[in-house]
Enzyme design. Structure first.
Site, PDB file in Angstrom:
ATOM      1  N   HIS A  19       9.276 -11.686  48.979  1.00  0.00           N
ATOM      2  CA  HIS A  19       8.186 -11.181  49.812  1.00  0.00           C
ATOM      3  C   HIS A  19       8.688 -10.764  51.196  1.00  0.00           C
ATOM      4  CE1 HIS A  19       4.456  -9.897  51.309  1.00  0.00           C
ATOM      5  NE2 HIS A  19       4.796 -10.513  52.412  1.00  0.00           N
ATOM      6  N   TYR A  75       9.085  -7.028  54.552  1.00  0.00           N
ATOM      7  CA  TYR A  75       8.961  -6.856  56.009  1.00  0.00           C
ATOM      8  C   TYR A  75      10.310  -6.536  56.647  1.00  0.00           C
ATOM      9  CZ  TYR A  75       4.419  -8.747  54.982  1.00  0.00           C
ATOM     10  OH  TYR A  75       3.182  -8.946  54.430  1.00  0.00           O
ATOM     11  N   HIS A 128       1.087   0.255  44.366  1.00  0.00           N
ATOM     12  CA  HIS A 128       1.108  -0.388  45.691  1.00  0.00           C
ATOM     13  C   HIS A 128       2.443  -0.176  46.389  1.00  0.00           C
ATOM     14  CE1 HIS A 128       1.129  -3.563  48.709  1.00  0.00           C
ATOM     15  NE2 HIS A 128       2.107  -4.182  48.072  1.00  0.00           N
ATOM     16  N   PHE A 129       3.533  -0.408  45.687  1.00  0.00           N
ATOM     17  CA  PHE A 129       4.778  -0.397  46.464  1.00  0.00           C
ATOM     18  C   PHE A 129       5.341   1.008  46.673  1.00  0.00           C
ATOM     19  CE2 PHE A 129       6.779  -2.088  42.397  1.00  0.00           C
ATOM     20  CZ  PHE A 129       7.615  -1.015  42.133  1.00  0.00           C
ATOM     21  N   HIS A 130       4.834   1.998  45.925  1.00  0.00           N
ATOM     22  CA  HIS A 130       5.257   3.353  46.293  1.00  0.00           C
ATOM     23  C   HIS A 130       4.553   3.825  47.565  1.00  0.00           C
ATOM     24  CE1 HIS A 130       7.260   3.368  42.424  1.00  0.00           C
ATOM     25  NE2 HIS A 130       7.984   4.355  42.922  1.00  0.00           N
ATOM     26  N   ARG A 135       3.116  -2.363  33.767  1.00  0.00           N
ATOM     27  CA  ARG A 135       4.229  -1.818  34.539  1.00  0.00           C
ATOM     28  C   ARG A 135       5.517  -2.029  33.744  1.00  0.00           C
ATOM     29  NH1 ARG A 135       5.959  -6.022  39.399  1.00  0.00           N
ATOM     30  NH2 ARG A 135       7.506  -4.401  39.710  1.00  0.00           N
ATOM     31  N   ARG A 136       6.625  -1.443  34.222  1.00  0.00           N
ATOM     32  CA  ARG A 136       7.938  -1.645  33.615  1.00  0.00           C
ATOM     33  C   ARG A 136       7.905  -1.465  32.110  1.00  0.00           C
ATOM     34  NH1 ARG A 136      10.155  -6.775  37.197  1.00  0.00           N
ATOM     35  NH2 ARG A 136      11.051  -5.451  38.776  1.00  0.00           N
TER      36      ARG A 136
HETATM   37 FE1  HAS Z   1       3.267  -5.881  48.752  1.00  0.00          FE
HETATM   38  C1  HAS Z   1       3.848  -6.715  45.457  1.00  0.00           C
HETATM   39  C2  HAS Z   1       0.717  -8.164  48.902  1.00  0.00           C
HETATM   40  C3  HAS Z   1       2.826  -5.215  52.108  1.00  0.00           C
HETATM   41  C4  HAS Z   1       6.177  -4.059  48.752  1.00  0.00           C
HETATM   42  N1  HAS Z   1       4.706  -5.444  47.360  1.00  0.00           N
HETATM   43  C5  HAS Z   1       4.755  -5.876  46.053  1.00  0.00           C
HETATM   44  C6  HAS Z   1       5.926  -5.334  45.406  1.00  0.00           C
HETATM   45  C7  HAS Z   1       6.602  -4.607  46.363  1.00  0.00           C
HETATM   46  C8  HAS Z   1       5.830  -4.685  47.574  1.00  0.00           C
HETATM   47  C9  HAS Z   1       7.923  -3.873  46.194  1.00  0.00           C
HETATM   48  O1  HAS Z   1      -0.279 -10.536  47.263  1.00  0.00           O
HETATM   49  C10 HAS Z   1       6.291  -5.521  43.940  1.00  0.00           C
HETATM   50  C11 HAS Z   1       7.262  -6.605  43.690  1.00  0.00           C
HETATM   51  C12 HAS Z   1       7.573  -6.687  42.222  1.00  0.00           C
HETATM   52  O2  HAS Z   1       8.417  -5.906  41.749  1.00  0.00           O
HETATM   53  O3  HAS Z   1       6.953  -7.487  41.528  1.00  0.00           O
HETATM   54  N2  HAS Z   1       1.966  -6.530  50.211  1.00  0.00           N
HETATM   55  C13 HAS Z   1       0.984  -7.434  50.055  1.00  0.00           C
HETATM   56  C14 HAS Z   1       0.241  -7.575  51.306  1.00  0.00           C
HETATM   57  C15 HAS Z   1       0.841  -6.729  52.204  1.00  0.00           C
HETATM   58  C16 HAS Z   1       1.940  -6.096  51.512  1.00  0.00           C
HETATM   59  C17 HAS Z   1      -0.931  -8.453  51.563  1.00  0.00           C
HETATM   60  N3  HAS Z   1       4.275  -4.823  50.149  1.00  0.00           N
HETATM   61  C18 HAS Z   1       3.943  -4.699  51.473  1.00  0.00           C
HETATM   62  C19 HAS Z   1       4.934  -3.921  52.160  1.00  0.00           C
HETATM   63  C20 HAS Z   1       5.880  -3.585  51.201  1.00  0.00           C
HETATM   64  C21 HAS Z   1       5.446  -4.164  49.955  1.00  0.00           C
HETATM   65  C22 HAS Z   1       4.903  -3.611  53.628  1.00  0.00           C
HETATM   66  C23 HAS Z   1       7.137  -2.813  51.345  1.00  0.00           C
HETATM   67  C24 HAS Z   1       7.577  -2.267  52.432  1.00  0.00           C
HETATM   68  N4  HAS Z   1       2.428  -7.160  47.424  1.00  0.00           N
HETATM   69  C25 HAS Z   1       1.421  -8.051  47.712  1.00  0.00           C
HETATM   70  C26 HAS Z   1       1.197  -8.902  46.528  1.00  0.00           C
HETATM   71  C27 HAS Z   1       2.097  -8.488  45.542  1.00  0.00           C
HETATM   72  C28 HAS Z   1       2.844  -7.398  46.136  1.00  0.00           C
HETATM   73  C29 HAS Z   1       0.232  -9.984  46.379  1.00  0.00           C
HETATM   74  C30 HAS Z   1       2.259  -9.072  44.144  1.00  0.00           C
HETATM   75  C31 HAS Z   1       1.515  -8.270  43.160  1.00  0.00           C
HETATM   76  C32 HAS Z   1       1.748  -8.758  41.755  1.00  0.00           C
HETATM   77  O4  HAS Z   1       0.803  -9.263  41.144  1.00  0.00           O
HETATM   78  O5  HAS Z   1       2.877  -8.660  41.249  1.00  0.00           O
HETATM   79  C33 HAS Z   1       0.453  -6.569  53.671  1.00  0.00           C
HETATM   80  O6  HAS Z   1       1.546  -6.866  54.483  1.00  0.00           O
HETATM   81  C34 HAS Z   1      -0.058  -5.190  53.963  1.00  0.00           C
HETATM   82  C35 HAS Z   1      -0.493  -5.043  55.393  1.00  0.00           C
HETATM   83  C36 HAS Z   1      -0.720  -3.600  55.749  1.00  0.00           C
HETATM   84  C37 HAS Z   1      -1.740  -3.122  56.440  1.00  0.00           C
HETATM   85  C38 HAS Z   1      -1.837  -1.652  56.746  1.00  0.00           C
HETATM   86  C39 HAS Z   1      -1.763  -1.383  58.224  1.00  0.00           C
HETATM   87  C40 HAS Z   1      -1.655   0.066  58.482  1.00  0.00           C
HETATM   88  C41 HAS Z   1      -0.796   0.618  59.351  1.00  0.00           C
HETATM   89  C42 HAS Z   1      -0.735   2.113  59.495  1.00  0.00           C
HETATM   90  C43 HAS Z   1      -1.707   2.554  60.504  1.00  0.00           C
HETATM   91  C44 HAS Z   1      -2.008   3.986  60.325  1.00  0.00           C
HETATM   92  C45 HAS Z   1      -2.332   4.790  61.346  1.00  0.00           C
HETATM   93  C46 HAS Z   1      -2.573   6.204  61.084  1.00  0.00           C
HETATM   94  C47 HAS Z   1      -2.470   4.358  62.735  1.00  0.00           C
HETATM   95  C48 HAS Z   1      -2.793  -4.000  56.976  1.00  0.00           C
HETATM   96  C49 HAS Z   1       0.107  -0.194  60.207  1.00  0.00           C
HETATM   97  C50 HAS Z   1      -4.012   6.333  60.815  1.00  0.00           C
HETATM   98  C51 HAS Z   1      -4.551   7.610  61.298  1.00  0.00           C
HETATM   99  C52 HAS Z   1      -5.808   7.944  60.974  1.00  0.00           C
HETATM  100  C53 HAS Z   1      -6.454   9.147  61.518  1.00  0.00           C
HETATM  101  C54 HAS Z   1      -6.590   7.090  60.036  1.00  0.00           C
HETATM  102 CU    CU Z   2       4.677 -10.156  48.496  1.00  0.00          CU
END
Ligand code: HAS
Ligand code: CU
Length: 543
Positions: A219, A223, A370-372, A433-434
């Site tokens: 996990h 980050y 999600h991860f793409h 998946r996979r």
């Molecule tokens: Fe994830 C699975 C939960 C973030 C990558 N994640 C994965 C896997 C990968 C991955 C590679 O709880 C698969 C692993 C595998 O092969 O099995 N993930 C989260 C949560 C977050 C999160 C809660 N993941 C990431 C990030 C990754 C990443 C970052 C890579 C860089 N993830 C999970 C969970 C799994 C999971 C479960 C397991 C699933 C399963 O069942 O297998 C959080 O950190 C996300 C927080 C993000 C935000 C978004 C904030 C937005 C921002 C941009 C602002 C945009 C602006 C522009 C300002 C709150 C900062 C807007 C402009 C406008 C005009 C609108």
């Molecule tokens: Cu995770």
């Protein structure tokens, strides 16, 4: 920054790009396979199966492209932020070659079809020892990168005892402090379980314990990929977009909160694993909502900063400012588009983390969806945007074609929108998946998978075009561009500056201490229980 220092950073980035060219090239084959077009027979004898291709895709993209880019970029951010030479250039090059040796070993094992175990290296699948040893060297390399960065910081701190660390460097330090603790899990897994089993010293491994060690790192590694993008979004993009960072202290708070909260959440990858107590899974689920918070803060601060830039450039009304950003600068366009995609990926992340919903989407195509959007877009498209100014800065050669770079950013955005939509949708319809979906007999029973699979195929095709636009742009800049580049390293000013940041944010011992305590609470009971029921099974080579 001296020429030799620039050369070191540039070489980390070149290797990153080479890795991406290998890893991402294989992506469209998977996407097209899901759309019913199987091109794998044409890849023989180089790639012998969908699963070998998938393993190479995962390792070269999320492990090698990211790690090399980060090592180069954060070393750069440390030197340029502090305006201080690197502690040891020699150590920098030794590190580089150790990591090259690592990907040589791992790459050999993968391409010779001796490591078709996916990037998660899940036992009881057993790869050739070279695969694990190679990845171990890459991890050791990241520790050496961090040592060089910490020593550079210490040298600077001696001369500047009371100054705030510049924001970009602060982000680099936070990233590596977090990562150095987080990577202990995979070190434990490889050294005590997978490498001995792979050499045949032990009869097998305990898959459950191995998975727990893996996700201890697996996990927070997300980050480790993300925070360098945040460094650019906070410390550089506001300036490039024509405005100011909304709040420097808020940025520091978000970055530093990742140190204690990134690690004790790994069990959210194991909600469906038996043998781990439901209570601890719930604790990790709750803590996942906590680590969501600094990203929510980031979204707020970035929106306010971009709005500041758009208004400074004459944008009016609620949304008018958005269209006034510097969309003609590929570094800005790529990174703002990356933010948009990442916001969607963050939403699917919080759905993953929600225990009951996870039971719906776990192991379905939703997860790669999600991860793409996170690592494949938020991070990768940002790194591409960074390279549009950093490569010219490092090489002194002007970007070859601004227009190609803009097309690249927009095609990546469009491709990922389609691919992301298609994969999430397929997952909700229950597609695993996979899995080589095109070859699965049950595919015929699920005609509703047709449209989303098509989206995946079309998205993958667009991404292939985008990838080659990126590689051509970079190669042409490095080899053919003749005009000298005139680049200043972007350093965003802040509306509310660093002088408002409490010094507590720089007391690294406090944050490291908090990380150790929280991690111990989050993991010791589960690991003790898994060790008490140590249950090795024979390792297998199933391909
Ligand atoms: Fe994830 C699975 C939960 C973030 C990558 N994640 C994965 C896997 C990968 C991955 C590679 O709880 C698969 C692993 C595998 O092969 O099995 N993930 C989260 C949560 C977050 C999160 C809660 N993941 C990431 C990030 C990754 C990443 C970052 C890579 C860089 N993830 C999970 C969970 C799994 C999971 C479960 C397991 C699933 C399963 O069942 O297998 C959080 O950190 C996300 C927080 C993000 C935000 C978004 C904030 C937005 C921002 C941009 C602002 C945009 C602006 C522009 C300002 C709150 C900062 C807007 C402009 C406008 C005009 C609108
Ligand atoms: Cu995770």
């Amino acid at each position: 920054m001296s020429q030799p220092e620039r050369r070191l950073v540039a070489w980390f980035l070149y290797v990153a790009m080479l890795a991406l060219s290998i890893g991402a090239t294989l992506g469209p084959f998977q996407a097209l396979e899901h759309a019913g077009i199987n091109l794998y027979p044409y890849l023989a004898p180089f790639i012998r199966s969908y699963y070998q291709g998938l393993s190479i895709h995962g390792v070269f993209n999320v492990l090698v492209w990211t790690t090399f880019f980060i090592s180069g970029f954060l070393t750069f951010a440390t030197m340029s932020g502090l305006k201080h030479p690197l502690y040891s250039l020699k150590l920098g090059w030794i590190t580089f070659w150790i990591m090259i040796a690592g990907i040589g070993l791992t790459g050999w094992a993968l391409f010779s079809d001796n490591a078709t175990v996916m990037f998660t290296s899940y036992p009881p699948l057993k790869a050739h020892p070279a695969y694990y040893l190679g990845l171990t060297l890459v991890v050791v390399g990241t520790w050496l990168v961090s040592a060089n960065i910490f020593l550079t910081y210490r040298a600077w701190r001696r001369d500047h005892p009371t100054e705030r660390t510049p924001l970009a460097t602060f982000g680099a330090l936070a990233t590596f402090v977090m990562w150095d603790i987080a990577s202990l899990g995979i070190a434990a897994e490889f050294l005590t379980l997978l490498i001995p089993a792979s050499f045949g010293i032990t009869q097998g491994t305990d898959p459950l314990l191995a998975r727990a060690f893996f996700w201890f790192t697996g996990h927070p590694i997300v980050y480790f990929w993300l925070l360098p993008a945040y460094v650019s979004w906070y410390a550089m993009v506001p300036k490039q977009a024509g405005g100011k960072l909304f709040s420097d202290p808020l940025a520091r708070l978000a970055l530093v909160l990742f140190i204690p909260f990134s690690i004790p959440v790994g069990l959210h990858h194991q909600f469906t694993d038996p043998g781990i107590s439901e209570a601890w899974k719930m604790v990790h689920a709750a803590l996942t909502f906590v680590v969501f918070f600094p990203s929510a803060l980031t979204a707020f601060t970035l929106l306010a900063s971009l709005e500041n830039a758009g208004r400074a450039r004459g944008g009016r009304g609620w949304f008018g400012w958005f269209f006034k950003l510097r969309w003609d600068d590929p570094a800005v366009a790529a990174q703002v588009l990356a933010m948009l995609l990442f916001a969607a990926g963050g939403v699917s992340g919080i759905i993953n983390a929600s225990y009951d919903l996870n039971l719906m989407v776990h192991n379905t195509a939703w997860v790669p969806g999600h991860f793409h959007l996170t690592v494949g877009s938020g991070v990768t498209l940002t790194f591409m945007g960074i390279s549009y100014w950093l490569i010219p800065y490092l090489t002194g050669r002007k970007l070859w074609s601004r227009r190609v770079a803009l097309w690249q950013a927009w095609t990546w955005f469009a491709g990922m929108l389609l691919l992301g939509r298609g994969l999430h949708w397929l997952g909700l319809l229950g597609a695993p998946r996979r899995t080589m979906l095109g070859a699965a007999a049950y595919r015929a029973l699920n005609p509703e998978w047709g449209l989303p699979s098509l989206l995946v195929g079309v998205g993958g095709g667009i991404l292939a075009v985008s990838l080659y636009l990126y590689l051509v742009e970079m190669a042409a800049t490095i080899w053919f561009s003749r005009e000298p580049a005139d680049i200043e390293v972007p350093e965003a000013e802040a509306v509310s500056g660093p002088e408002h940041a409490p010094f507590l944010l720089e007391r690294w011992r406090v944050w490291i201490g908090a990380a150790v305590v929280l991690t111990a609470i989050g993991y010791v009971p589960t690991v003790v229980q898994l060790l008490a029921h140590f249950n090795p099974v024979a390792s297998l080579r199933v391909w």
